[in-house]
Design an enzyme around this catalytic site. Structure first.
Site, PDB file in Angstrom:
ATOM      1  N   ALA A 128      94.349  40.578  46.807  1.00  0.00           N
ATOM      2  CA  ALA A 128      95.208  40.915  45.675  1.00  0.00           C
ATOM      3  C   ALA A 128      95.371  39.646  44.847  1.00  0.00           C
ATOM      4  O   ALA A 128      95.202  38.536  45.356  1.00  0.00           O
ATOM      5  CB  ALA A 128      96.547  41.410  46.174  1.00  0.00           C
ATOM      6  N   GLY A 148      93.614  41.937  50.313  1.00  0.00           N
ATOM      7  CA  GLY A 148      93.363  43.241  49.692  1.00  0.00           C
ATOM      8  C   GLY A 148      91.897  43.641  49.686  1.00  0.00           C
ATOM      9  O   GLY A 148      91.587  44.832  49.586  1.00  0.00           O
ATOM     10  N   GLU A 162      91.303  45.049  53.015  1.00  0.00           N
ATOM     11  CA  GLU A 162      92.026  46.331  53.007  1.00  0.00           C
ATOM     12  C   GLU A 162      91.267  47.394  52.212  1.00  0.00           C
ATOM     13  O   GLU A 162      91.219  48.561  52.606  1.00  0.00           O
ATOM     14  CB  GLU A 162      93.434  46.103  52.439  1.00  0.00           C
ATOM     15  N   GLU A 169      97.341  36.620  54.553  1.00  0.00           N
ATOM     16  CA  GLU A 169      98.624  36.721  53.850  1.00  0.00           C
ATOM     17  C   GLU A 169      99.737  35.879  54.441  1.00  0.00           C
ATOM     18  O   GLU A 169     100.561  35.326  53.703  1.00  0.00           O
ATOM     19  CB  GLU A 169      99.079  38.201  53.797  1.00  0.00           C
TER      20      GLU A 169
HETATM   21  N1  CAA Z   1      93.856  35.934  43.455  1.00  0.00           N
HETATM   22  C1  CAA Z   1      93.703  35.330  42.262  1.00  0.00           C
HETATM   23  N2  CAA Z   1      92.683  34.506  41.963  1.00  0.00           N
HETATM   24  C2  CAA Z   1      91.789  34.291  42.931  1.00  0.00           C
HETATM   25  C3  CAA Z   1      91.890  34.874  44.201  1.00  0.00           C
HETATM   26  C4  CAA Z   1      92.983  35.738  44.447  1.00  0.00           C
HETATM   27  N3  CAA Z   1      93.144  36.382  45.614  1.00  0.00           N
HETATM   28  N4  CAA Z   1      90.859  34.437  44.965  1.00  0.00           N
HETATM   29  C5  CAA Z   1      90.128  33.612  44.183  1.00  0.00           C
HETATM   30  N5  CAA Z   1      90.684  33.527  42.958  1.00  0.00           N
HETATM   31  C6  CAA Z   1      90.223  32.725  41.807  1.00  0.00           C
HETATM   32  C7  CAA Z   1      90.549  31.254  41.993  1.00  0.00           C
HETATM   33  O1  CAA Z   1      91.880  31.002  41.616  1.00  0.00           O
HETATM   34  C8  CAA Z   1      89.526  30.625  41.089  1.00  0.00           C
HETATM   35  O2  CAA Z   1      89.967  30.736  39.765  1.00  0.00           O
HETATM   36  P1  CAA Z   1      89.808  29.467  38.737  1.00  0.00           P
HETATM   37  O3  CAA Z   1      88.315  29.262  38.657  1.00  0.00           O
HETATM   38  O4  CAA Z   1      90.412  29.983  37.484  1.00  0.00           O
HETATM   39  O5  CAA Z   1      90.518  28.337  39.379  1.00  0.00           O
HETATM   40  C9  CAA Z   1      88.316  31.529  41.234  1.00  0.00           C
HETATM   41  O6  CAA Z   1      88.805  32.769  41.767  1.00  0.00           O
HETATM   42  C10 CAA Z   1      87.289  30.997  42.224  1.00  0.00           C
HETATM   43  O7  CAA Z   1      87.957  30.738  43.448  1.00  0.00           O
HETATM   44  P2  CAA Z   1      87.817  29.333  44.227  1.00  0.00           P
HETATM   45  O8  CAA Z   1      87.568  28.226  43.271  1.00  0.00           O
HETATM   46  O9  CAA Z   1      89.004  29.214  45.125  1.00  0.00           O
HETATM   47  O10 CAA Z   1      86.483  29.615  45.057  1.00  0.00           O
HETATM   48  P3  CAA Z   1      86.071  28.981  46.453  1.00  0.00           P
HETATM   49  O11 CAA Z   1      84.661  29.380  46.684  1.00  0.00           O
HETATM   50  O12 CAA Z   1      86.407  27.533  46.499  1.00  0.00           O
HETATM   51  O13 CAA Z   1      87.003  29.716  47.537  1.00  0.00           O
HETATM   52  C11 CAA Z   1      88.053  31.602  48.571  1.00  0.00           C
HETATM   53  C12 CAA Z   1      86.847  31.077  47.771  1.00  0.00           C
HETATM   54  C13 CAA Z   1      88.038  31.005  49.969  1.00  0.00           C
HETATM   55  C14 CAA Z   1      87.904  33.129  48.665  1.00  0.00           C
HETATM   56  C15 CAA Z   1      89.351  31.215  47.842  1.00  0.00           C
HETATM   57  O14 CAA Z   1      89.243  31.584  46.467  1.00  0.00           O
HETATM   58  C16 CAA Z   1      90.557  31.872  48.403  1.00  0.00           C
HETATM   59  O15 CAA Z   1      91.044  31.447  49.442  1.00  0.00           O
HETATM   60  N6  CAA Z   1      91.092  32.902  47.721  1.00  0.00           N
HETATM   61  C17 CAA Z   1      92.294  33.560  48.109  1.00  0.00           C
HETATM   62  C18 CAA Z   1      92.060  34.468  49.318  1.00  0.00           C
HETATM   63  C19 CAA Z   1      93.354  35.113  49.756  1.00  0.00           C
HETATM   64  O16 CAA Z   1      94.282  34.442  50.188  1.00  0.00           O
HETATM   65  N7  CAA Z   1      93.423  36.460  49.658  1.00  0.00           N
HETATM   66  C20 CAA Z   1      94.589  37.205  50.034  1.00  0.00           C
HETATM   67  C21 CAA Z   1      95.467  37.431  48.853  1.00  0.00           C
HETATM   68  S1  CAA Z   1      97.013  38.147  49.280  1.00  0.00           S
HETATM   69  C22 CAA Z   1      96.736  39.802  49.420  1.00  0.00           C
HETATM   70  O17 CAA Z   1      95.626  40.277  49.294  1.00  0.00           O
HETATM   71  C23 CAA Z   1      97.962  40.626  49.688  1.00  0.00           C
HETATM   72  C24 CAA Z   1      97.705  42.034  50.004  1.00  0.00           C
HETATM   73  O18 CAA Z   1      97.366  42.402  51.101  1.00  0.00           O
HETATM   74  C25 CAA Z   1      97.935  43.048  48.994  1.00  0.00           C
END
Ligand code: CAA
Length: 258
Positions: free
Chosen positions: A63, A108, A111, A131
């Site tokens: 998400a 998400g 999920e 999360e």
């Molecule tokens: N939400 C918003 N933006 C996201 C995102 C997310 N979940 N995941 C990645 N992005 C964005 C980053 O912010 C980045 O944007 P910018 O270029 O504008 O900075 C872009 O995507 C590329 O991401 P990274 O530079 O971080 O890429 P990476 O290869 O270095 O890392 C990754 C990849 C490990 C997937 C890392 O992006 C990451 O950890 N993302 C978040 C994963 C996460 O925590 N997901 C769970 C979210 S909470 C949820 O989902 C709740 C629920 O159950 C409903």
């Protein structure tokens, strides 16, 4: 639609989450578009759906954390409901769904894949529910579907440690049915979808419904549901063709969804 694409080829529909710059993260607009696309699927012609993500790197990275970062308790709950409503629609979608997981499937994203009937993944796929490291619980069904798919023991370990797992471990714990080289994933998903689409549609839908709905029922009610769905297949053109072909020692000449 900008953030979710939909294309149909023959009897197979493909939904692509298309927000590659944010690794296909699920913001409200993505959820709204996914919902609209599901409502628009022509169930007369489409017999199986594939769900995947744009780009080489990510199925869905979760998400949208930027959108969630300022939510109040009430808004957080509403956002959870928005995701859950769409994923429930997908889970109970009348035709089968295959998640083709082509990279990150986190939060998400994991999920979303679990709301599909079958998960296939590429060898670069990474699954996880990160999360609790962000100060929240999984919010689009992760606590419930992960426990149902891999069992509460492994689900609790994954969710409470927030550790991601790679494709081979996802296969080992039964989270995915198969792992393919990245460039072979879509062909494998299409092949499976075509095989499903070639079977008798009324029976396919009834089988999906019996499994999906039966799992949440006591066994007596679940088998009663199966009996009803089993019965609903009889006296259809497809049942006559399927059984007739067997008895006449030939291949069915094609099912007509009637
Ligand atoms: N939400 C918003 N933006 C996201 C995102 C997310 N979940 N995941 C990645 N992005 C964005 C980053 O912010 C980045 O944007 P910018 O270029 O504008 O900075 C872009 O995507 C590329 O991401 P990274 O530079 O971080 O890429 P990476 O290869 O270095 O890392 C990754 C990849 C490990 C997937 C890392 O992006 C990451 O950890 N993302 C978040 C994963 C996460 O925590 N997901 C769970 C979210 S909470 C949820 O989902 C709740 C629920 O159950 C409903």
């Amino acid at each position: 639609m900008e953030m979710v694409l939909y294309e149909v080829s023959g009897s197979i529909g493909t939904i692509t989450i298309n927000r590659p710059k944010a690794l296909n993260a699920l913001c409200s607009q993505v959820l709204d578009e996914l919902n609209e696309i599901l409502d628009s699927v022509d169930l007369e012609t489409v017999r199986c759906l594939i769900v995947t993500g744009s780009g080489e790197k990510s199925f869905v990275a979760g998400a949208d954390i930027a959108e969630m970062s300022t939510l109040t308790k009430e808004q957080g709950e509403a956002f959870g409901k928005k995701g859950n409503d769409v994923f429930l629609k997908l889970e109970h979608f009348p035709i089968p769904t295959i998640a083709a997981v082509n990279g990150f499937a986190l939060g998400g994203g994991c999920e979303l894949s679990m709301a599909c009937d079958i998960r296939l993944c590429a060898d670069n796929a990474v699954f996880g529910q990160p999360e609790v490291g962000l100060g929240i619980t999984p919010g689009f069904g992760g606590t419930q579907r992960l426990a149902r798919i891999v069992g509460p023991n492994i689900a609790k370990e994954m969710i409470l440690t927030a550790r991601n797992i790679k494709a081979d471990d996802a296969y080992r714990i039964g989270l995915v049915n198969a792992v393919y080289p990245h460039d072979e994933l879509m062909a494998a998903a299409q092949k499976m979808a075509a095989r499903i689409a070639g079977n008798a549609p009324i029976a396919v839908r009834a089988s999906k419904k019996a499994i999906t709905e039966g799992l949440d029922l006591p066994i007596e009610e679940a088998v009663a549901l199966e009996e009803k769905l089993f019965g609903s297949c009889f006296d259809t053109a497809d049942q006559k063709e399927g059984m007739g072909a067997f008895l006449e020692k030939r291949k069915p000449s094609g099912f007509v969804n009637k």
